[in-house]
Motif scaffolding. Structure first.
Motif, PDB file in Angstrom:
ATOM      1  N   ALA A  66       0.843  -1.199   0.000  1.00  0.00           N
ATOM      2  CA  ALA A  66       0.000   0.000   0.000  1.00  0.00           C
ATOM      3  C   ALA A  66       0.872   1.241   0.000  1.00  0.00           C
ATOM      4  O   ALA A  66       2.019   1.212   0.451  1.00  0.00           O
ATOM      5  N   ARG A  67       0.311   2.321  -0.505  1.00  0.00           N
ATOM      6  CA  ARG A  67       1.007   3.612  -0.557  1.00  0.00           C
ATOM      7  C   ARG A  67       0.031   4.702  -0.152  1.00  0.00           C
ATOM      8  O   ARG A  67      -1.116   4.702  -0.577  1.00  0.00           O
ATOM      9  N   VAL A  68       0.513   5.639   0.669  1.00  0.00           N
ATOM     10  CA  VAL A  68      -0.257   6.815   1.062  1.00  0.00           C
ATOM     11  C   VAL A  68       0.555   8.038   0.665  1.00  0.00           C
ATOM     12  O   VAL A  68       1.744   8.130   0.987  1.00  0.00           O
ATOM     13  N   VAL A  69      -0.074   8.963  -0.062  1.00  0.00           N
ATOM     14  CA  VAL A  69       0.620  10.138  -0.594  1.00  0.00           C
ATOM     15  C   VAL A  69      -0.108  11.408  -0.161  1.00  0.00           C
ATOM     16  O   VAL A  69      -1.335  11.484  -0.278  1.00  0.00           O
ATOM     17  N   LEU A  70       0.642  12.371   0.337  1.00  0.00           N
ATOM     18  CA  LEU A  70       0.119  13.720   0.582  1.00  0.00           C
ATOM     19  C   LEU A  70       0.632  14.577  -0.559  1.00  0.00           C
ATOM     20  O   LEU A  70       1.846  14.635  -0.808  1.00  0.00           O
ATOM     21  N   ARG A  71      -0.271  15.224  -1.267  1.00  0.00           N
ATOM     22  CA  ARG A  71       0.146  16.041  -2.419  1.00  0.00           C
ATOM     23  C   ARG A  71      -0.694  17.293  -2.510  1.00  0.00           C
ATOM     24  O   ARG A  71      -1.776  17.378  -1.942  1.00  0.00           O
ATOM     25  N   TYR A  72      -0.160  18.257  -3.252  1.00  0.00           N
ATOM     26  CA  TYR A  72      -0.980  19.416  -3.600  1.00  0.00           C
ATOM     27  C   TYR A  72      -0.952  19.592  -5.100  1.00  0.00           C
ATOM     28  O   TYR A  72      -0.063  19.109  -5.789  1.00  0.00           O
ATOM     29  N   GLU A  73      -1.990  20.271  -5.593  1.00  0.00           N
ATOM     30  CA  GLU A  73      -2.146  20.482  -7.032  1.00  0.00           C
ATOM     31  C   GLU A  73      -2.633  21.903  -7.252  1.00  0.00           C
ATOM     32  O   GLU A  73      -3.484  22.396  -6.521  1.00  0.00           O
TER      33      GLU A  73
ATOM     34  N   VAL B 174       2.707  18.179   6.747  1.00  0.00           N
ATOM     35  CA  VAL B 174       2.673  19.269   5.783  1.00  0.00           C
ATOM     36  C   VAL B 174       3.893  20.145   6.062  1.00  0.00           C
ATOM     37  O   VAL B 174       4.149  20.482   7.221  1.00  0.00           O
ATOM     38  N   PRO B 175       4.676  20.503   5.056  1.00  0.00           N
ATOM     39  CA  PRO B 175       5.828  21.374   5.299  1.00  0.00           C
ATOM     40  C   PRO B 175       5.404  22.677   5.964  1.00  0.00           C
ATOM     41  O   PRO B 175       4.382  23.275   5.597  1.00  0.00           O
ATOM     42  N   GLN B 176       6.171  23.103   6.959  1.00  0.00           N
ATOM     43  CA  GLN B 176       5.813  24.307   7.714  1.00  0.00           C
ATOM     44  C   GLN B 176       5.688  25.526   6.811  1.00  0.00           C
ATOM     45  O   GLN B 176       4.841  26.376   7.017  1.00  0.00           O
ATOM     46  N   ASN B 177       6.520  25.625   5.792  1.00  0.00           N
ATOM     47  CA  ASN B 177       6.476  26.758   4.875  1.00  0.00           C
ATOM     48  C   ASN B 177       5.819  26.399   3.548  1.00  0.00           C
ATOM     49  O   ASN B 177       5.996  27.102   2.564  1.00  0.00           O
ATOM     50  N   GLY B 178       5.068  25.302   3.551  1.00  0.00           N
ATOM     51  CA  GLY B 178       4.419  24.872   2.321  1.00  0.00           C
ATOM     52  C   GLY B 178       3.248  25.760   1.966  1.00  0.00           C
ATOM     53  O   GLY B 178       2.772  26.556   2.782  1.00  0.00           O
ATOM     54  N   PRO B 179       2.719  25.637   0.758  1.00  0.00           N
ATOM     55  CA  PRO B 179       1.587  26.475   0.352  1.00  0.00           C
ATOM     56  C   PRO B 179       0.319  26.084   1.105  1.00  0.00           C
ATOM     57  O   PRO B 179       0.155  24.944   1.520  1.00  0.00           O
ATOM     58  N   THR B 180      -0.571  27.033   1.283  1.00  0.00           N
ATOM     59  CA  THR B 180      -1.848  26.780   1.932  1.00  0.00           C
ATOM     60  C   THR B 180      -2.936  26.608   0.877  1.00  0.00           C
ATOM     61  O   THR B 180      -2.774  27.009  -0.274  1.00  0.00           O
ATOM     62  N   SER B 181      -4.032  25.993   1.277  1.00  0.00           N
ATOM     63  CA  SER B 181      -5.172  25.817   0.379  1.00  0.00           C
ATOM     64  C   SER B 181      -5.686  27.184  -0.048  1.00  0.00           C
ATOM     65  O   SER B 181      -5.722  28.122   0.751  1.00  0.00           O
TER      66      SER B 181
END
Length: 94
Positions: free
Chosen positions: A4-11, A42-49
């Motif tokens: 199994a694989r679990v992925v956190l991603r943004y688009e 989630v990266p601390q400096n990552g983009p927000t929704s």
């Protein structure tokens, strides 16, 4: 990969190109049954929704099974990423 694989991603999508980035990927070995505990950061400096007129940025968690001889089933769950200490976007607009 078998298991199994679990992925956190943004688009991102909008008037330009659509971009996708896998931020965290966790793989689990194959097993006949069972449960796995996982944690996605989630990266601390990552983009927000964000949902806007020109661009939208969405986060999602995607789970996928790799089964021998079968079509690999998957499930995607949208998640909202907001800066710590702020409320989620109740109406879905940034």
């Amino acid at each position: 990969m078998r298991g199994a694989r679990v992925v956190l991603r943004y688009e991102t999508e909008g008037r330009g190109d659509t971009n996708r980035e896998d931020v965290t990927v966790t793989d689990f070995p194959a097993a006949k049954s069972g449960q796995h505990r996982f944690q996605l950061r989630v990266p601390q400096n990552g983009p927000t929704s964000y949902v806007g007129d020109l661009i939208t940025l969405r986060w999602e968690v995607r789970g996928q099974l790799d089964l021998a001889g079968r079509r690999d089933p998957h499930a995607t769950v949208p998640v909202e990423v907001v800066p710590r200490g702020t409320a989620p976007l109740a109406d879905g607009r940034g």
